[in-house]
Structure formats: structure tokens, C-alpha cells
Write a protein that holds these residues in place. Sequence first.
Motif, PDB file in Angstrom:
ATOM      1  N   PRO A 156      34.452  41.068  37.800  1.00  0.00           N
ATOM      2  CA  PRO A 156      35.062  42.277  38.243  1.00  0.00           C
ATOM      3  C   PRO A 156      36.222  42.671  38.756  1.00  0.00           C
ATOM      4  O   PRO A 156      36.996  43.594  38.860  1.00  0.00           O
ATOM      5  CB  PRO A 156      33.885  42.993  38.657  1.00  0.00           C
ATOM      6  CG  PRO A 156      32.457  42.104  38.304  1.00  0.00           C
ATOM      7  CD  PRO A 156      33.191  40.638  38.039  1.00  0.00           C
ATOM      8  N   LEU A 157      36.772  41.481  39.609  1.00  0.00           N
ATOM      9  CA  LEU A 157      37.903  41.792  40.518  1.00  0.00           C
ATOM     10  C   LEU A 157      39.231  41.539  39.842  1.00  0.00           C
ATOM     11  O   LEU A 157      39.977  41.279  40.366  1.00  0.00           O
ATOM     12  CB  LEU A 157      37.618  40.939  41.842  1.00  0.00           C
ATOM     13  CG  LEU A 157      36.781  42.018  42.927  1.00  0.00           C
ATOM     14  CD1 LEU A 157      36.760  41.069  44.276  1.00  0.00           C
ATOM     15  CD2 LEU A 157      37.394  43.309  43.240  1.00  0.00           C
ATOM     16  N   PHE A 197      40.218  43.838  34.332  1.00  0.00           N
ATOM     17  CA  PHE A 197      38.718  44.575  34.257  1.00  0.00           C
ATOM     18  C   PHE A 197      39.077  45.885  34.643  1.00  0.00           C
ATOM     19  O   PHE A 197      39.486  46.028  35.694  1.00  0.00           O
ATOM     20  CB  PHE A 197      38.024  43.527  35.125  1.00  0.00           C
ATOM     21  CG  PHE A 197      36.539  43.911  35.128  1.00  0.00           C
ATOM     22  CD1 PHE A 197      35.545  43.350  34.496  1.00  0.00           C
ATOM     23  CD2 PHE A 197      35.878  45.099  35.681  1.00  0.00           C
ATOM     24  CE1 PHE A 197      34.346  43.782  34.197  1.00  0.00           C
ATOM     25  CE2 PHE A 197      34.624  45.423  35.690  1.00  0.00           C
ATOM     26  CZ  PHE A 197      33.902  44.954  34.834  1.00  0.00           C
ATOM     27  N   PRO A 198      38.553  46.996  33.637  1.00  0.00           N
ATOM     28  CA  PRO A 198      38.686  47.940  34.191  1.00  0.00           C
ATOM     29  C   PRO A 198      37.811  48.548  35.262  1.00  0.00           C
ATOM     30  O   PRO A 198      36.724  48.007  35.402  1.00  0.00           O
ATOM     31  CB  PRO A 198      38.398  48.804  32.786  1.00  0.00           C
ATOM     32  CG  PRO A 198      37.871  47.933  31.789  1.00  0.00           C
ATOM     33  CD  PRO A 198      38.166  46.627  32.308  1.00  0.00           C
ATOM     34  N   LEU A 199      38.396  49.617  36.015  1.00  0.00           N
ATOM     35  CA  LEU A 199      37.497  50.129  37.228  1.00  0.00           C
ATOM     36  C   LEU A 199      36.008  50.398  36.867  1.00  0.00           C
ATOM     37  O   LEU A 199      35.022  50.103  37.546  1.00  0.00           O
ATOM     38  CB  LEU A 199      37.882  51.366  37.906  1.00  0.00           C
ATOM     39  CG  LEU A 199      37.569  51.759  39.008  1.00  0.00           C
ATOM     40  CD1 LEU A 199      37.542  50.738  40.056  1.00  0.00           C
ATOM     41  CD2 LEU A 199      38.276  53.064  39.651  1.00  0.00           C
TER      42      LEU A 199
END
Lengths: 429, 205
Positions: free
Chosen positions: B142-143, B147-149
Motif C-alpha cells: 500500500p505505501l 499504489f493508488p489511494l
Amino acid sequence: MSKRTVELDLATPGLDARGQPVRVPLGVGDAPDATPPEPDLTGEHMLINLGPQHPATHGVLRLVVELDGETVVRVIPHLGYLHSGFEKLGEYRHYNQIIPLTDRTDYLSPMANNVGFALAAEKLMGIEITPRCTVLRVMACEMSRIISHMVWLGTTSIDLGAFTPFLWAFQERERIYNLQEMWTGARLTTSVTRVGGMMADIPDDFVAGLREFTQTFPRTLSEIDRVLTRNGVWVGRTQGVGALTAAEAINHSLSGPMLRASGVPYDVRRDQPYLDYETYDFDVVVGEHGDVYDRYLVRLEECSQSNRILQQALVRLPDGPVNVADPRVILPPKSRAMNDMEAMIYHFKQVMEGVKAPVGEAYVGIENPKGELGNYLVSDGSAKPVRWRIRPPSFINLSALSKMAEGHLLSDLIAINASVDIVMGEVDR
Amino acid sequence: MNPTVDALRATFGNAIGRGLESCGDTIVYVAREALLDAMTWLRDTPEQGYDYLVDVTAVEYRDRERLLEVVYQLRSLARRADLRIKVELDPHGDLTVDSVVPLWRGADWLERETYDMFGVTFRGHPDLRRILMWETYAEGYPLRKDFPLRGRFSRAEQVRQALGANPEAHYSMEELSIAEAYDELPADMKERLRHGERGKLPDTE
């Protein structure tokens, strides 16, 4: 002689698997068969699932516990039920827009989190805050410490079977919450700081209210002390439970009361001072044995030290502006933004573009109630951080849980878990 | 400049990259191969005494040219001094670095989180698996900046996967191998256990 039996048909417990009444021998006939040997249970381990919805795990923490009889062999914690991706969200927000996110990490001490983030952003931007703001932030931090420790004390005493201290502790917390509400308009989601200052100055009655609190709070503390500190049940459930030596505590990167209870005299407020903490007169409370009982003593004494700091802050609170006089970081007053062209441009630029930070990075650790709260900001020169990292004290303290609980009883696991003082909003972020 | 940087360079030579200061914090870049040796030296040399690991994390920049950095915050409790060690890794190449868990137990969950969020593999970590995301999470790390929000999958797909999740997946394979439930596991999970996917088989096999 034939066996005599009696028929039981009074209630369902007397029914066998087929629904027929159980016939029980009356015991006057032949000698009963030798009782079957006890099954050999050594080496048979049981897997117990504790949580995520369990009052003693203090939030949505899930522990899978391997038990040998009642002894804990292994604890495997599962986290992430409250993961909200704050650090990722922060990369899409202006610095001031991140402050509401910090409320929701350690939601038992929101004002201290606000202060920690603002200090990191100010270090990154090289902003010096005003003297009044410094003292107000000290008050915010110490008020947070008191309410956080009061929640810890109340919930832990309930976990260990004492109900009354919970009521006293929550009553005191309620009084701080009223002050917080007076200052910020919110009880929990305070968002009290801004980069370069505060959201608002304190209201008129605040100083009197806080002074009244600092005068009456020690009485409650001494009552809690009288009820718990020499209480046989409390002492029996906490002494020698979950002990960590100083070397182990350092090796596990523990911080805050957990570290100090093990005998390491490290307090960020004294050893790497921020907000002029070095000019306040307070003691760093250090334990000796590193068990649950010492953590209790450390937290209880920290409350009265916080009270001392609050009293000194009230005396020295200077007059003057709360926010720095820099129109690039602090919004102009609404009246000027509506009437003055220059103020309106600053207002527009701050709201639309945000406050830009120079290229660089900054780490600021502050002494939060749970331990050292670190805010690590990396900037590439834009108005949004490239990386916002929270060093979560209760996450790291919790990672020593298996080490502390293994070999103790399952009931001690509850006491040890409570003594870590976790808040899942911060553990999972 | 912090004297520790010169001492590091004198001991490890070319393995120590640039040292710089930002906002008063000292930052030293260390080559990935020398990381464990340098950390051991920093911890065990009396004049340095960096005995406390504050934090482990990683930083990926918006600039695609810049390398991903694994960041270690060290502190000497006795000297009240902080030091930030960085290891640069190619985000599109091999994201592997030595684990510092043998030096500090506190690095255990911090490295797991860095693995979970950035996909950095820590060689020698005793139990490197996801910590905040669930074990079967398939959308990536995720970070990372690519990686899209809102995640890689559509909301519909995320809901579909959540509803279709195997309830047994709430236990790790390791935990299931402890429990008596092992005998009642579905055949495919037993097969995964047999391949040694985390944890040991019960002795009865």
C-alpha cells in the motif's frame, strides 16, 4: 442380584443422545467397573482465540493463544482490524490537513498527537513558535497524559476485578474533557494545533477551570492509591507478572512508562527536551522490577508529576500572540481576508496550495502517554509530505507481549496485555 | 558533521556512502552488504553505543529516478544522541536487505510492517509475514507510490473478495498446525501445509 435402576425423566439433562431417559445405577449392585484412566494430557496443547471483540483486549486486538493446561505457551497477536492507512492518506494532504488524522491515531490523547505532528512540521519548515504557544502546548500534552493514564487505570482495574477506581478515574477524565471541549469545541477530535501555532487561544474561563482541576485532582489520585497500591488482590495479580529487565526492555525498543518501569531512566521530555520542558521542575518516574505492578506505580506517579507541570505552566503562561507572525503559514483573520487584498491573496494561496515545506526531512519524538511518539516527515519541496511516518509507541510496546506472557497463566495474560496500555487506533493506524 | 560519520567511514571505507544533515538530524547512507556489520559496530563499540532502535521504516519518493530508502533511527541512550541510517534499494529491482532482528528484538514488528507496506524483504527475519494487512491480501504494497489511494482493485472486487474469504484464513497455517482442527482442514490447505508454507507439520504425519 440384579442391578437396580431408577428412571430419570424430569429434565432434559437426564436424556441420552437418542432422547431416551438415562438410567442411573443406584450403586447397590455389583462393584462398579474400574473408572477409565485419566487421559494423558501432557503435550496436548489447546488453541484459544481471544478477540478481536473482547473487552479485555482493549480494542480490536486478536490474540491466538497456545495453552498447555492454563499456562500460556505462545501468544500470536493479529493486528490490522482498525488499519485506516493514515500514513498513505497523509501523502495526499497538506500539512495542516493531516492534523485531524493525528486525532484518530491515539484517540485517548488526541491533543498530544496534534502537538507531536505540529512540532515535526515546524522543525521541517524551520518555524519558531511563540512563548505563549509553547506553554499552551505543554498544557495540552500534560492534560492528555492525565486522561490517557486515567483511562488506562480505569480499564486495567476493571480487567483485574476492581470496579470503583474506574468510576473515579473516568470522573477525572470527564473534567479534562470538559476543558478540552471549552478550548477546542470537541471532546475527542480536538485538532488543537496548527503548523506555527494553535487552532485557537484558550477561552476566558479556561485558566480558572484548569487551576481548579489541578487543585482537586491529587485527592482522587491519593484515593486511588489508597484503594489499589496495598490491596492484596491487586498486588497478588500484578507483582512479578510480565517482568522485563532493563536490557530486555531496551532490546525490545520499549518506550514510555514500559521502559521506565524496567528501570531505564529515559524520558524524552528530560533527555531530548522540546517545548522548554527542561525549564519545568518534575521528576522522571522510574520503576525497579519491570512488572505490571511497577508499570502501575509509574503511571500513577506520572499523573501527579503532570499535575505539577500543569501548575507551573499555569503560573508562567505569558501574554502575547499564539501564532507566529508569518502570513505564509498562518491564515489571516477572516475580517482582513475579506477586506485587505494582500491578506486575501495569502488566504487563497494557503487554502488552495497549502504551506510548502523545503526539501529535507525531520524526525521529532515526543513523550506521549503511551511512550515515544515519533513523527518522521520527508518533504520534496511541495505542500504535501512525500512520507509521513508515525512511530507508534503502543505498537512497539505490544510487540513484546509474547515475550512477557509466555510461561504465565492465561489470566495473567490479561493483566500483562492491559499493562502495555495499547490503543488500537495507533497500533493499526 | 557528526563524528560518528567519520568513524564509520574509517572503519567501513567505501561501504559508507554520503553523510548529510537535514534539520539538525544526521543521516548516513550505508551499502546494503555492510548494513548488518555497521549496525553491530554502532551498537557494540563503546564510544558509539547506539543501543536503542527507535524506528525502522522506508521512504519511496515521487521522483521515479530516486531509489527507495530503508530508514533506521538509532539512539544512544547513554549519550542522548540520534543517528539515522539509510540503505538505498532499487524499487524495480531486488528489494532485499539484512534483518536487524538478531541485534534488536524490537525490529521484529517494524520490519514486518515495512515488508507489509513496501514489499522490502528482510533476510534472516524469523517470521516475515504481513502484519497490518491480512495474509491473503493480494493488491500489493500500500505505501508504494504506484499504489493508488483507494487500492488496486475496484470496490466491487474488494467486496466480492471479502465476502468470499475462507473463514479458515483467519488462522495462520502455523496456528492451524497446532490445533486439533488440523485433521478437519480441507485437502488443499493440508496440501499447502505439506509444502511447508509456514509452520511445521504435526509429528503424526
